[in-house]
Design a protein around this motif. Structure first.
Motif, mmCIF file in Angstrom:
data_model
loop_
_atom_site.group_PDB
_atom_site.id
_atom_site.type_symbol
_atom_site.label_atom_id
_atom_site.label_comp_id
_atom_site.label_asym_id
_atom_site.label_seq_id
_atom_site.Cartn_x
_atom_site.Cartn_y
_atom_site.Cartn_z
ATOM 1 N N ASN A 187 2.591 8.370 71.297
ATOM 2 C CA ASN A 187 2.631 6.911 71.300
ATOM 3 C C ASN A 187 4.102 6.513 71.210
ATOM 4 O O ASN A 187 4.760 6.860 70.224
ATOM 5 N N THR A 196 4.249 8.463 61.271
ATOM 6 C CA THR A 196 4.023 9.460 62.310
ATOM 7 C C THR A 196 3.590 10.773 61.685
ATOM 8 O O THR A 196 4.222 11.264 60.754
ATOM 9 N N ASP A 200 0.905 13.530 66.127
ATOM 10 C CA ASP A 200 1.332 12.467 67.039
ATOM 11 C C ASP A 200 2.476 12.915 67.946
ATOM 12 O O ASP A 200 2.931 12.145 68.800
ATOM 13 N N PRO A 217 2.925 2.685 80.133
ATOM 14 C CA PRO A 217 3.151 3.669 79.079
ATOM 15 C C PRO A 217 3.387 5.060 79.660
ATOM 16 O O PRO A 217 3.039 5.296 80.823
ATOM 17 N N SER A 220 0.167 10.776 79.883
ATOM 18 C CA SER A 220 -0.466 11.576 78.835
ATOM 19 C C SER A 220 -0.238 13.052 79.132
ATOM 20 O O SER A 220 0.177 13.427 80.237
#
Length: 245
Positions: A187, A196, A200, A217, A220
């Motif tokens: 993220n 965090t 993460d 964003p 992934s």
């Protein structure tokens, strides 16, 4: 007369654009964006200033620079130049003015609708034309600002847990007695302060890390692995074709 020096904090830089609202999206609780502009690919500024022209005056917004991604191209003299959508967080209406764009950014801007600005405490506006043949170097980038928000021990723990191996391409690089590996936040860290956990984070080689951030964003891990697999398949096909020739 109003100028950008009234709203840009001292010792800061900004990329400024003029728009009539085309593809200018304001998300007060998230990431806003401008339209697409021919701007420097690698430059990172502190702020983004949007000069929005309306029939009832001009609204000037300022927000923190988040990133940019190439979406379109402009062709000039047979060459294609990428146009980048610029992303902004914490955007706010900083000024309503009848001052025109030229006066707001500096009278000698040459009519450009996107330029770089800086506030060094000077009395008059100062800018750098992004199409200039000169190159401005040594401008302040966000590395020091962003590094202070990261936890090095947590990043190192993640790298060790992943055996200093890229979790996307599965390569491990050991050069000059040290591992070449980055720690990637699943993220994005630039979305704000938070707690965090090691879960993460993920270890990526510099190439995969850069690919991840070519979009906002970021891609992934699953998408990154798919990109790597597709690239390797294409390379393999090209190799086989070359061997047959």
């Amino acid at each position: 007369m109003d100028s950008y020096l009234d709203i840009l904090p001292k010792a800061s830089t900004a990329v400024a654009v003029k728009t009539k609202g085309h593809n200018f999206f304001i998300e007060n609780d998230g990431i806003s964006s401008t339209g697409c502009w021919v701007v420097c690919k690698d430059r990172i500024d502190d702020y983004v200033i949007v000069f929005h022209e309306t029939d009832s005056g001009n609204n000037v917004y300022i927000g923190e620079f988040v990133g940019k991604t190439a979406e379109e191209y402009t062709e000039r003299q047979g060459k294609k130049y990428p146009r980048y959508r610029i992303f902004i967080k914490n955007i706010k209406l900083a000024l309503k003015t009848y001052t025109n764009w030229t006066t707001f950014v500096g009278k000698d801007n040459g009519g450009f609708e996107r330029i770089y600005l800086e506030n060094e405490g000077q009395a008059k506006p100062k800018y750098l034309d992004p199409d200039s043949t000169e190159a401005e170097e040594g401008y302040r980038k966000d590395s020091s600002r962003m590094t202070s928000m990261r936890d090095r021990k947590l990043a190192e723990a993640r790298k060790k847990k992943d055996n200093y191996t890229c979790q996307s391409c599965e390569n491990q690089f050991f050069v000059n007695d040290k591992y070449v590996i980055d720690c990637h936040h699943l993220n994005p860290i630039n979305l704000g302060k938070r707690k965090t956990k090691i879960e993460d984070l993920i270890s990526l080689c510099p190439t995969c890390h850069r690919i991840a951030h070519t979009r906002l964003p970021p891609y992934s891990l699953k998408e990154l692995r798919s990109i790597v697999k597709c690239t390797l398949n294409k390379q393999s096909q090209l190799t086989r074709t070359a061997q047959l020739l």
